[in-house]
Design an enzyme around this catalytic site. Structure first.
Site, PDB file in Angstrom:
ATOM      1  N   ASP A  56     -26.666 -11.434 -12.037  1.00 55.19           N
ATOM      2  CA  ASP A  56     -27.455 -10.644 -11.079  1.00 55.19           C
ATOM      3  C   ASP A  56     -28.725 -11.406 -10.687  1.00 55.19           C
ATOM      4  O   ASP A  56     -29.515 -10.937  -9.866  1.00 55.19           O
ATOM      5  CB  ASP A  56     -27.746  -9.233 -11.596  1.00 55.19           C
ATOM      6  CG  ASP A  56     -28.540  -9.225 -12.884  1.00 55.19           C
ATOM      7  OD1 ASP A  56     -28.836 -10.312 -13.425  1.00 55.19           O
ATOM      8  OD2 ASP A  56     -28.884  -8.115 -13.364  1.00 55.19           O
ATOM      9  N   SER A  57     -28.884 -12.635 -11.227  1.00 56.06           N
ATOM     10  CA  SER A  57     -29.925 -13.536 -10.730  1.00 56.06           C
ATOM     11  C   SER A  57     -29.715 -13.799  -9.241  1.00 56.06           C
ATOM     12  O   SER A  57     -30.615 -14.298  -8.567  1.00 56.06           O
ATOM     13  CB  SER A  57     -29.903 -14.864 -11.497  1.00 56.06           C
ATOM     14  OG  SER A  57     -28.600 -15.420 -11.507  1.00 56.06           O
ATOM     15  N   ASP A  95     -21.925  -9.904 -14.074  1.00 50.71           N
ATOM     16  CA  ASP A  95     -22.961  -8.996 -14.595  1.00 50.71           C
ATOM     17  C   ASP A  95     -22.785  -7.563 -14.117  1.00 50.71           C
ATOM     18  O   ASP A  95     -22.532  -7.326 -12.923  1.00 50.71           O
ATOM     19  CB  ASP A  95     -24.342  -9.453 -14.097  1.00 50.71           C
ATOM     20  CG  ASP A  95     -25.054 -10.373 -15.063  1.00 50.71           C
ATOM     21  OD1 ASP A  95     -24.613 -10.489 -16.228  1.00 50.71           O
ATOM     22  OD2 ASP A  95     -26.060 -10.980 -14.656  1.00 50.71           O
ATOM     23  N   LYS A 124     -20.926  -8.539 -18.404  1.00 52.79           N
ATOM     24  CA  LYS A 124     -22.132  -8.757 -19.227  1.00 52.79           C
ATOM     25  C   LYS A 124     -23.112  -7.633 -18.974  1.00 52.79           C
ATOM     26  O   LYS A 124     -23.298  -7.225 -17.821  1.00 52.79           O
ATOM     27  CB  LYS A 124     -22.762 -10.108 -18.881  1.00 52.79           C
ATOM     28  CG  LYS A 124     -24.101 -10.347 -19.584  1.00 52.79           C
ATOM     29  CD  LYS A 124     -24.499 -11.812 -19.602  1.00 52.79           C
ATOM     30  CE  LYS A 124     -25.174 -12.327 -18.364  1.00 52.79           C
ATOM     31  NZ  LYS A 124     -26.433 -11.638 -17.995  1.00 52.79           N
ATOM     32  N   GLU A 126     -27.132  -6.182 -20.215  1.00 52.29           N
ATOM     33  CA  GLU A 126     -28.363  -6.424 -20.957  1.00 52.29           C
ATOM     34  C   GLU A 126     -28.455  -5.341 -22.024  1.00 52.29           C
ATOM     35  O   GLU A 126     -28.377  -4.155 -21.723  1.00 52.29           O
ATOM     36  CB  GLU A 126     -29.552  -6.423 -19.993  1.00 52.29           C
ATOM     37  CG  GLU A 126     -29.428  -7.569 -19.010  1.00 52.29           C
ATOM     38  CD  GLU A 126     -30.615  -7.749 -18.083  1.00 52.29           C
ATOM     39  OE1 GLU A 126     -31.647  -7.076 -18.262  1.00 52.29           O
ATOM     40  OE2 GLU A 126     -30.504  -8.589 -17.167  1.00 52.29           O
ATOM     41  N   GLU A 193     -31.530 -15.002 -24.118  1.00 55.67           N
ATOM     42  CA  GLU A 193     -32.403 -15.587 -23.094  1.00 55.67           C
ATOM     43  C   GLU A 193     -33.837 -15.664 -23.583  1.00 55.67           C
ATOM     44  O   GLU A 193     -34.405 -14.654 -24.032  1.00 55.67           O
ATOM     45  CB  GLU A 193     -32.325 -14.735 -21.802  1.00 55.67           C
ATOM     46  CG  GLU A 193     -33.239 -15.279 -20.707  1.00 55.67           C
ATOM     47  CD  GLU A 193     -32.928 -14.753 -19.308  1.00 55.67           C
ATOM     48  OE1 GLU A 193     -31.945 -14.004 -19.151  1.00 55.67           O
ATOM     49  OE2 GLU A 193     -33.697 -15.098 -18.386  1.00 55.67           O
TER      50      GLU A 193
HETATM   51  O1  KIV Z   1     -28.266 -13.223 -14.083  1.00 57.07           O
HETATM   52  C1  KIV Z   1     -28.149 -14.345 -14.593  1.00 57.07           C
HETATM   53  O2  KIV Z   1     -27.949 -15.368 -13.928  1.00 57.07           O
HETATM   54  C2  KIV Z   1     -28.224 -14.434 -16.043  1.00 57.07           C
HETATM   55  C3  KIV Z   1     -28.458 -15.809 -16.592  1.00 57.07           C
HETATM   56  C4  KIV Z   1     -29.848 -16.201 -16.355  1.00 57.07           C
HETATM   57  C5  KIV Z   1     -28.050 -15.913 -17.999  1.00 57.07           C
HETATM   58  O3  KIV Z   1     -28.158 -13.472 -16.723  1.00 57.07           O
END
Ligand code: KIV
Length: 275
Positions: A56-57, A95, A124, A126, A193
Site C-alpha cells: 500500500d506504499s 497488502d 499482508k 499490519e 519494518e
Molecule cells: O507497503 C509497502 O510497500 C510495505 C513495504 C514497505 C514493506 O509494506
C-alpha cells in the site's frame, strides 16, 4: 491446466511458501521488492526477485499521498491484478489496506477479493497482538498471511509518525511476543519494518516462519525495499535503510539484479543501513 504439475520439471518453478521455508532452513536470503504494475513485475521476475509485494506504499509512490491511509481495496485489487499479469516465478503478496480488516468477516471478504481479483497468493496485514484473532480466522480458511510488525505506516497518525520502533526493552519484548503469537495464530511469514538490528535478529531466530526485514538489520531471512527507492525515482530524503542500486547500473533490470545479488550475498544491508 495443471500448471503446478508441469512446473515440477521447469527450470524456474514458481516460488511457494515451501520454497521460502526451505530457503530459511538453508540460510539462503530471500530477495523481495515492491511492484505496482505489469512492466516492472516482469522486470523483477527476469532479474531473479523471489517475492514481489504490491504494497500500500503505492499510496505514496504512485498516488502522491503523504501516507498509505487513503489507499482502498479497489486500488489494491487494480494494482495486484496488473502485477500478477507480469509475474511467473516470484511469490506475490498483496497488502490489505487501511481499515480493510477491522473484523474477521471483513478481513476474510477482502482477502478473498485480493486473491480472486488481485492475483495474491498471500495477503499482508499490519499487526500486533490485537490482530491474532484475524490472522487465525484467515489461516483457518487456508489463506496465507504475512504479519507486518514494527513501524506500521497505516497507524502513523496514532503512533506519531515514521519512527524506529522497539528501541526500548519493554517495546522490544512486546514485539517479540507479538511475533510469536501471530505465528501461533497461523501467520506464514513475518515482515519487520524499521526496528533495531538486534531485535530483527532475535525475532528471526525465535519464529520458525521466514522473516523479511526492511530496516531491520542483516539477520532477517530476507530483505525488502520499495522498488522506486532503489531506482532513485522517489524525490526527497530517503530512509536510512534505502540503498540506491541504479547508480552504476546500465539499466533498471541490471539495478534490480544487483539488489538481488547484494541481498543473497549479505552485502546489503550494510551497517549504515541499520538501526
Ligand atoms: O507497503 C509497502 O510497500 C510495505 C513495504 C514497505 C514493506 O509494506
Amino acid at each position: 491446466m495443471y500448471t503446478h504439475l508441469q512446473q515440477r520439471d521447469s527450470e524456474r518453478p514458481s516460488v511457494t511458501l515451501n520454497t521460502l521455508a526451505q530457503m530459511k532452513q538453508r540460510g539462503e536470503k530471500i530477495a523481495c521488492l515492491t511492484a505496482y504494475d505489469a512492466t516492472f513485475a516482469a522486470l523483477l521476475d527476469a532479474a531473479g526477485v523471489d517475492v514481489v509485494l504490491v504494497g500500500d506504499s503505492l499510496g505514496m509512490v504512485i498516488q502522491g499521498h503523504d501516507t498509505t491511509v487513503p489507499v482502498n481495496m479497489d486500488h489494491m485489487v487494480y494494482h495486484g491484478a496488473a502485477v500478477a499479469r507480469g509475474l511467473h516465478r516470484p511469490f506475490l503478496i498483496v497488502d490489505l489496506p487501511f481499515m480493510s480488516y477491522p473484523s474477521r468477516e471483513l478481513a476474510l471478504a477482502n482477502a478473498v477479493r485480493l486473491m480472486q481479483e488481485g492475483g495474491a497468493r498471500m495477503v499482508k496485514l499490519e499487526s500486533g497482538k490485537a490482530q491474532t484473532e484475524i490472522v487465525e480466522f484467515l489461516a483457518s480458511h487456508d489463506i496465507a498471511v504475512c504479519a507486518h510488525l514494527g513501524l506500521r505506516p497505516q497507524s502513523v497518525h496514532k503512533t506519531g509518525g515514521f519512527r524506529v520502533q522497539g528501541r526500548e526493552d519493554e517495546a522490544a519484548r512486546r514485539m517479540l511476543e507479538d511475533a510469536l503469537a501471530l505465528e501461533a495464530a497461523g501467520a506464514d511469514l513475518v515482515l519487520l519494518e524499521c526496528i533495531p538490528a538486534a531485535l530483527g535478529r532475535a525475532i528471526s531466530q525465535a519464529v520458525k516462519v521466514p522473516v523479511i526485514g526492511i530496516g531491520a538489520g542483516p539477520d532477517t531471512d530476507g530483505q525488502i525495499l520499495v522498488l522506486y527507492d532503489i531506482l532513485d525515482l522517489t524525490a526527497g530524503r530517503k530512509p536510512r535503510f534505502v540503498r540506491n542500486f541504479i547508480s552504476g547500473s546500465d539499466s533498471p533490470q541490471a539495478a534490480v539484479a544487483r539488489y538481488v545479488q547484494a541481498v543473497k550475498t549479505g552485502e546489503y544491508p550494510a551497517p549504515e543501513h541499520c538501526f
